[in-house]
Design an enzyme around this catalytic site. Sequence first.
Site, PDB file in Angstrom:
ATOM      1  N   HIS A   1      83.576  26.732 -16.205  1.00 11.81           N
ATOM      2  CA  HIS A   1      84.733  26.101 -15.565  1.00 11.81           C
ATOM      3  C   HIS A   1      84.561  26.047 -14.052  1.00 11.81           C
ATOM      4  O   HIS A   1      84.540  27.079 -13.378  1.00 11.81           O
ATOM      5  CB  HIS A   1      86.028  26.854 -15.912  1.00 11.81           C
ATOM      6  CG  HIS A   1      87.245  26.181 -15.357  1.00 11.81           C
ATOM      7  ND1 HIS A   1      87.856  25.118 -15.978  1.00 11.81           N
ATOM      8  CD2 HIS A   1      87.927  26.375 -14.204  1.00 11.81           C
ATOM      9  CE1 HIS A   1      88.868  24.700 -15.243  1.00 11.81           C
ATOM     10  NE2 HIS A   1      88.937  25.457 -14.157  1.00 11.81           N
TER      11      HIS A   1
ATOM     12  N   GLY B   1      92.965  11.068  -7.789  1.00 11.42           N
ATOM     13  CA  GLY B   1      93.520  10.796  -9.119  1.00 11.42           C
ATOM     14  C   GLY B   1      92.980  11.712 -10.201  1.00 11.42           C
ATOM     15  O   GLY B   1      92.999  11.371 -11.382  1.00 11.42           O
TER      16      GLY B   1
ATOM     17  N   HIS C   1      88.793  20.249 -14.229  1.00 14.96           N
ATOM     18  CA  HIS C   1      87.496  20.816 -14.659  1.00 14.96           C
ATOM     19  C   HIS C   1      86.502  19.721 -14.302  1.00 14.96           C
ATOM     20  O   HIS C   1      86.635  18.589 -14.795  1.00 14.96           O
ATOM     21  CB  HIS C   1      87.534  21.096 -16.168  1.00 14.96           C
ATOM     22  CG  HIS C   1      86.269  21.697 -16.732  1.00 14.96           C
ATOM     23  ND1 HIS C   1      86.278  22.814 -17.557  1.00 14.96           N
ATOM     24  CD2 HIS C   1      84.966  21.327 -16.626  1.00 14.96           C
ATOM     25  CE1 HIS C   1      85.035  23.104 -17.916  1.00 14.96           C
ATOM     26  NE2 HIS C   1      84.224  22.210 -17.374  1.00 14.96           N
TER      27      HIS C   1
ATOM     28  N   HIS D   1      84.210  16.811 -13.839  1.00 13.41           N
ATOM     29  CA  HIS D   1      83.646  15.856 -14.799  1.00 13.41           C
ATOM     30  C   HIS D   1      83.221  14.591 -14.077  1.00 13.41           C
ATOM     31  O   HIS D   1      83.884  14.129 -13.150  1.00 13.41           O
ATOM     32  CB  HIS D   1      84.641  15.515 -15.920  1.00 13.41           C
ATOM     33  CG  HIS D   1      85.987  15.080 -15.440  1.00 13.41           C
ATOM     34  ND1 HIS D   1      86.926  15.968 -14.968  1.00 13.41           N
ATOM     35  CD2 HIS D   1      86.552  13.851 -15.365  1.00 13.41           C
ATOM     36  CE1 HIS D   1      88.014  15.301 -14.628  1.00 13.41           C
ATOM     37  NE2 HIS D   1      87.820  14.009 -14.850  1.00 13.41           N
TER      38      HIS D   1
ATOM     39  N   HIS E   1      82.540  10.610 -14.749  1.00 13.27           N
ATOM     40  CA  HIS E   1      82.746   9.491 -15.668  1.00 13.27           C
ATOM     41  C   HIS E   1      81.483   8.629 -15.593  1.00 13.27           C
ATOM     42  O   HIS E   1      81.124   8.141 -14.518  1.00 13.27           O
ATOM     43  CB  HIS E   1      83.932   8.628 -15.227  1.00 13.27           C
ATOM     44  CG  HIS E   1      85.256   9.328 -15.224  1.00 13.27           C
ATOM     45  ND1 HIS E   1      86.190   9.156 -16.225  1.00 13.27           N
ATOM     46  CD2 HIS E   1      85.823  10.189 -14.342  1.00 13.27           C
ATOM     47  CE1 HIS E   1      87.275   9.879 -15.951  1.00 13.27           C
ATOM     48  NE2 HIS E   1      87.082  10.511 -14.809  1.00 13.27           N
TER      49      HIS E   1
END
Length: 119
Positions: free
Chosen positions: A44, A88, A93, A95, A97
């Site tokens: 995390h 946004g 956690h 990430h 895209h």
Amino acid sequence: MCIFCKIVAGEVPSNKVLENEEFLAFHDINPKAPIHILIIPKQHIKDFQSTPPEVMAKMTPFIQEVAKLLELDKTGYRLIVNNGKDGGQEVMHLHFHLLGGAKLEWPQLAPLEEAKKYV
Ligand code: AMP
């Protein structure tokens, strides 16, 4: 435990694409493109801003491997990290895209007048 930690733990289902000991790639539940993958560290880390460089050093080749697996290395793709409130970010956690599978649009992200402030 955050939602992505629950996915790592197997407590929440996900459509996995690739994983190793440290990272996991799975399909976004609310896709914004024909291919929309989320790539996360299993540990995390709350956001990109607090990500240690040694994590990125290992995450970069993993992201490239996912792109290759999905043949996005041939057609191109977009990599997005939303960081914090103005970025946004909804899930705290880290990430990435990974988006592709079509010619992606490049929409105006803030009103034109605000965006042109430093131009
Ligand atoms: P962000 O706004 O950058 O924090 O993106 C969070 C992303 O996580 C969104 O695109 C959501 O659709 C996606 N998401 C949230 N919950 C899940 C889940 N259980 N499985 C797959 N994707 C999810």
